[in-house]
Design a protein around this motif. Sequence first.
Motif, PDB file in Angstrom:
ATOM      1  N   GLY A 128      57.612  52.339  31.414  1.00  0.00           N
ATOM      2  CA  GLY A 128      57.850  52.957  30.117  1.00  0.00           C
ATOM      3  C   GLY A 128      58.803  54.132  30.192  1.00  0.00           C
ATOM      4  O   GLY A 128      59.423  54.499  29.196  1.00  0.00           O
ATOM      5  N   ALA A 129      58.945  54.755  31.364  1.00  0.00           N
ATOM      6  CA  ALA A 129      59.849  55.890  31.519  1.00  0.00           C
ATOM      7  C   ALA A 129      61.280  55.453  31.790  1.00  0.00           C
ATOM      8  O   ALA A 129      62.181  56.290  31.860  1.00  0.00           O
ATOM      9  CB  ALA A 129      59.360  56.787  32.655  1.00  0.00           C
ATOM     10  N   ALA A 130      61.503  54.158  31.935  1.00  0.00           N
ATOM     11  CA  ALA A 130      62.835  53.669  32.295  1.00  0.00           C
ATOM     12  C   ALA A 130      63.886  54.018  31.253  1.00  0.00           C
ATOM     13  O   ALA A 130      65.009  54.373  31.599  1.00  0.00           O
ATOM     14  CB  ALA A 130      62.806  52.162  32.533  1.00  0.00           C
ATOM     15  N   LEU A 131      63.538  53.955  29.978  1.00  0.00           N
ATOM     16  CA  LEU A 131      64.520  54.262  28.935  1.00  0.00           C
ATOM     17  C   LEU A 131      64.937  55.728  29.002  1.00  0.00           C
ATOM     18  O   LEU A 131      66.126  56.047  28.887  1.00  0.00           O
ATOM     19  CB  LEU A 131      63.964  53.918  27.552  1.00  0.00           C
ATOM     20  CG  LEU A 131      64.942  54.018  26.384  1.00  0.00           C
ATOM     21  CD1 LEU A 131      66.198  53.198  26.631  1.00  0.00           C
ATOM     22  CD2 LEU A 131      64.270  53.565  25.104  1.00  0.00           C
ATOM     23  N   GLY A 132      63.991  56.609  29.222  1.00  0.00           N
ATOM     24  CA  GLY A 132      64.322  58.024  29.389  1.00  0.00           C
ATOM     25  C   GLY A 132      65.195  58.256  30.609  1.00  0.00           C
ATOM     26  O   GLY A 132      66.132  59.060  30.570  1.00  0.00           O
ATOM     27  N   ALA A 133      64.916  57.531  31.683  1.00  0.00           N
ATOM     28  CA  ALA A 133      65.726  57.654  32.893  1.00  0.00           C
ATOM     29  C   ALA A 133      67.142  57.161  32.652  1.00  0.00           C
ATOM     30  O   ALA A 133      68.112  57.766  33.122  1.00  0.00           O
ATOM     31  CB  ALA A 133      65.084  56.885  34.047  1.00  0.00           C
ATOM     32  N   VAL A 134      67.279  56.074  31.892  1.00  0.00           N
ATOM     33  CA  VAL A 134      68.611  55.551  31.554  1.00  0.00           C
ATOM     34  C   VAL A 134      69.389  56.599  30.768  1.00  0.00           C
ATOM     35  O   VAL A 134      70.555  56.887  31.065  1.00  0.00           O
ATOM     36  CB  VAL A 134      68.503  54.229  30.756  1.00  0.00           C
ATOM     37  CG1 VAL A 134      69.839  53.851  30.124  1.00  0.00           C
ATOM     38  CG2 VAL A 134      68.007  53.109  31.656  1.00  0.00           C
ATOM     39  N   LEU A 135      68.743  57.193  29.776  1.00  0.00           N
ATOM     40  CA  LEU A 135      69.413  58.210  28.961  1.00  0.00           C
ATOM     41  C   LEU A 135      69.827  59.408  29.803  1.00  0.00           C
ATOM     42  O   LEU A 135      70.951  59.916  29.671  1.00  0.00           O
ATOM     43  CB  LEU A 135      68.509  58.648  27.811  1.00  0.00           C
ATOM     44  CG  LEU A 135      68.419  57.655  26.663  1.00  0.00           C
ATOM     45  CD1 LEU A 135      67.241  57.983  25.758  1.00  0.00           C
ATOM     46  CD2 LEU A 135      69.710  57.634  25.880  1.00  0.00           C
ATOM     47  N   ASP A 136      68.948  59.867  30.679  1.00  0.00           N
ATOM     48  CA  ASP A 136      69.270  61.014  31.542  1.00  0.00           C
ATOM     49  C   ASP A 136      70.443  60.702  32.464  1.00  0.00           C
ATOM     50  O   ASP A 136      71.357  61.519  32.627  1.00  0.00           O
ATOM     51  CB  ASP A 136      68.057  61.421  32.382  1.00  0.00           C
ATOM     52  CG  ASP A 136      66.948  62.048  31.571  1.00  0.00           C
ATOM     53  OD1 ASP A 136      67.197  62.451  30.406  1.00  0.00           O
ATOM     54  OD2 ASP A 136      65.819  62.149  32.099  1.00  0.00           O
ATOM     55  N   THR A 137      70.429  59.513  33.051  1.00  0.00           N
ATOM     56  CA  THR A 137      71.492  59.138  33.983  1.00  0.00           C
ATOM     57  C   THR A 137      72.827  59.006  33.258  1.00  0.00           C
ATOM     58  O   THR A 137      73.860  59.488  33.747  1.00  0.00           O
ATOM     59  CB  THR A 137      71.133  57.830  34.710  1.00  0.00           C
ATOM     60  OG1 THR A 137      69.891  58.005  35.396  1.00  0.00           O
ATOM     61  CG2 THR A 137      72.200  57.440  35.707  1.00  0.00           C
ATOM     62  N   LEU A 138      72.820  58.377  32.099  1.00  0.00           N
ATOM     63  CA  LEU A 138      74.064  58.231  31.335  1.00  0.00           C
ATOM     64  C   LEU A 138      74.605  59.590  30.903  1.00  0.00           C
ATOM     65  O   LEU A 138      75.824  59.826  30.943  1.00  0.00           O
ATOM     66  CB  LEU A 138      73.846  57.335  30.118  1.00  0.00           C
ATOM     67  CG  LEU A 138      73.674  55.854  30.418  1.00  0.00           C
ATOM     68  CD1 LEU A 138      73.217  55.108  29.166  1.00  0.00           C
ATOM     69  CD2 LEU A 138      74.954  55.254  30.981  1.00  0.00           C
ATOM     70  N   HIS A 139      73.716  60.493  30.510  1.00  0.00           N
ATOM     71  CA  HIS A 139      74.138  61.831  30.095  1.00  0.00           C
ATOM     72  C   HIS A 139      74.779  62.583  31.272  1.00  0.00           C
ATOM     73  O   HIS A 139      75.841  63.201  31.125  1.00  0.00           O
ATOM     74  CB  HIS A 139      72.935  62.602  29.549  1.00  0.00           C
ATOM     75  CG  HIS A 139      73.297  63.928  28.979  1.00  0.00           C
ATOM     76  ND1 HIS A 139      73.873  64.062  27.739  1.00  0.00           N
ATOM     77  CD2 HIS A 139      73.184  65.177  29.487  1.00  0.00           C
ATOM     78  CE1 HIS A 139      74.097  65.339  27.503  1.00  0.00           C
ATOM     79  NE2 HIS A 139      73.689  66.038  28.546  1.00  0.00           N
ATOM     80  N   THR A 140      74.154  62.490  32.425  1.00  0.00           N
ATOM     81  CA  THR A 140      74.693  63.139  33.624  1.00  0.00           C
ATOM     82  C   THR A 140      76.041  62.548  34.006  1.00  0.00           C
ATOM     83  O   THR A 140      76.993  63.279  34.309  1.00  0.00           O
ATOM     84  CB  THR A 140      73.699  62.988  34.788  1.00  0.00           C
ATOM     85  OG1 THR A 140      72.479  63.642  34.434  1.00  0.00           O
ATOM     86  CG2 THR A 140      74.247  63.580  36.073  1.00  0.00           C
ATOM     87  N   LEU A 141      76.129  61.241  33.976  1.00  0.00           N
ATOM     88  CA  LEU A 141      77.377  60.572  34.341  1.00  0.00           C
ATOM     89  C   LEU A 141      78.499  60.911  33.362  1.00  0.00           C
ATOM     90  O   LEU A 141      79.642  61.134  33.769  1.00  0.00           O
ATOM     91  CB  LEU A 141      77.168  59.063  34.428  1.00  0.00           C
ATOM     92  CG  LEU A 141      78.342  58.227  34.911  1.00  0.00           C
ATOM     93  CD1 LEU A 141      78.873  58.722  36.249  1.00  0.00           C
ATOM     94  CD2 LEU A 141      77.929  56.769  35.020  1.00  0.00           C
ATOM     95  N   ALA A 142      78.178  60.987  32.082  1.00  0.00           N
ATOM     96  CA  ALA A 142      79.198  61.347  31.084  1.00  0.00           C
ATOM     97  C   ALA A 142      79.735  62.752  31.346  1.00  0.00           C
ATOM     98  O   ALA A 142      80.952  62.973  31.304  1.00  0.00           O
ATOM     99  CB  ALA A 142      78.612  61.256  29.675  1.00  0.00           C
ATOM    100  N   GLY A 143      78.851  63.677  31.631  1.00  0.00           N
ATOM    101  CA  GLY A 143      79.289  65.050  31.920  1.00  0.00           C
ATOM    102  C   GLY A 143      80.121  65.131  33.188  1.00  0.00           C
ATOM    103  O   GLY A 143      81.126  65.846  33.240  1.00  0.00           O
ATOM    104  N   ALA A 144      79.710  64.405  34.206  1.00  0.00           N
ATOM    105  CA  ALA A 144      80.467  64.399  35.458  1.00  0.00           C
ATOM    106  C   ALA A 144      81.842  63.768  35.250  1.00  0.00           C
ATOM    107  O   ALA A 144      82.839  64.251  35.793  1.00  0.00           O
ATOM    108  CB  ALA A 144      79.687  63.659  36.539  1.00  0.00           C
ATOM    109  N   ALA A 145      81.899  62.691  34.465  1.00  0.00           N
ATOM    110  CA  ALA A 145      83.190  62.051  34.183  1.00  0.00           C
ATOM    111  C   ALA A 145      84.116  63.030  33.466  1.00  0.00           C
ATOM    112  O   ALA A 145      85.317  63.072  33.740  1.00  0.00           O
ATOM    113  CB  ALA A 145      82.987  60.792  33.345  1.00  0.00           C
ATOM    114  N   ARG A 146      83.556  63.807  32.570  1.00  0.00           N
ATOM    115  CA  ARG A 146      84.367  64.804  31.866  1.00  0.00           C
ATOM    116  C   ARG A 146      84.927  65.829  32.835  1.00  0.00           C
ATOM    117  O   ARG A 146      86.079  66.260  32.714  1.00  0.00           O
ATOM    118  CB  ARG A 146      83.530  65.482  30.787  1.00  0.00           C
ATOM    119  CG  ARG A 146      84.307  66.490  29.995  1.00  0.00           C
ATOM    120  CD  ARG A 146      83.428  67.199  28.977  1.00  0.00           C
ATOM    121  NE  ARG A 146      84.224  68.105  28.206  1.00  0.00           N
ATOM    122  CZ  ARG A 146      84.342  68.062  26.898  1.00  0.00           C
ATOM    123  NH1 ARG A 146      83.691  67.152  26.198  1.00  0.00           N
ATOM    124  NH2 ARG A 146      85.085  68.930  26.270  1.00  0.00           N
ATOM    125  N   SER A 147      84.136  66.209  33.826  1.00  0.00           N
ATOM    126  CA  SER A 147      84.580  67.244  34.765  1.00  0.00           C
ATOM    127  C   SER A 147      85.729  66.778  35.650  1.00  0.00           C
ATOM    128  O   SER A 147      86.439  67.610  36.209  1.00  0.00           O
ATOM    129  CB  SER A 147      83.415  67.743  35.622  1.00  0.00           C
ATOM    130  OG  SER A 147      83.057  66.788  36.583  1.00  0.00           O
TER     131      SER A 147
END
Length: 146
Positions: free
Chosen positions: A51-70
């Motif tokens: 059940g926590a997988a969706l939250g983990a997906v959102l967290d990972t995508l958010h982190t990756l988006a920020g890193a891509a911006r950097s």
Amino acid sequence: MLLLLFGLLRMMADAGHFPEPSLLAIFAAEAHAHLRQVEADLAALGHGRDGAALGAVLDTLHTLAGAARSVDLAELEWLCRALERVFAAARDTGAAPGQQGAVAAALALAPQLTGQPAGRIRNQALALCGQLDALAAQLAQPLSTP
């Protein structure tokens, strides 16, 4: 944490401590690991095991988006943000985002955006962002009951 690391690496590259391609190589390796984790979390979500997988997906995508911006990989950032909107809409409404269509295409294209993507790949990413935004809007609609 990943954003802090990439910020530090960016400052070192800007100061001439090491060439820019090594920054992109480090980013690409980390990004590929994050994308594999997203796929694993989505597989767990699809099988109803976590059940926590969706939250983990959102967290990972958010982190990756920020890193891509950097590291100035705008198309990867935009694609990750569009995927975030899809999964956030799914979380908020309880709808299943699925792994077909635009979501699967985005996850397949994302690794190609971690380096110096060709114009065709970048254009595909932009088109997928539009499709993902349409999917997010569709998922955000309340489920109608007869």
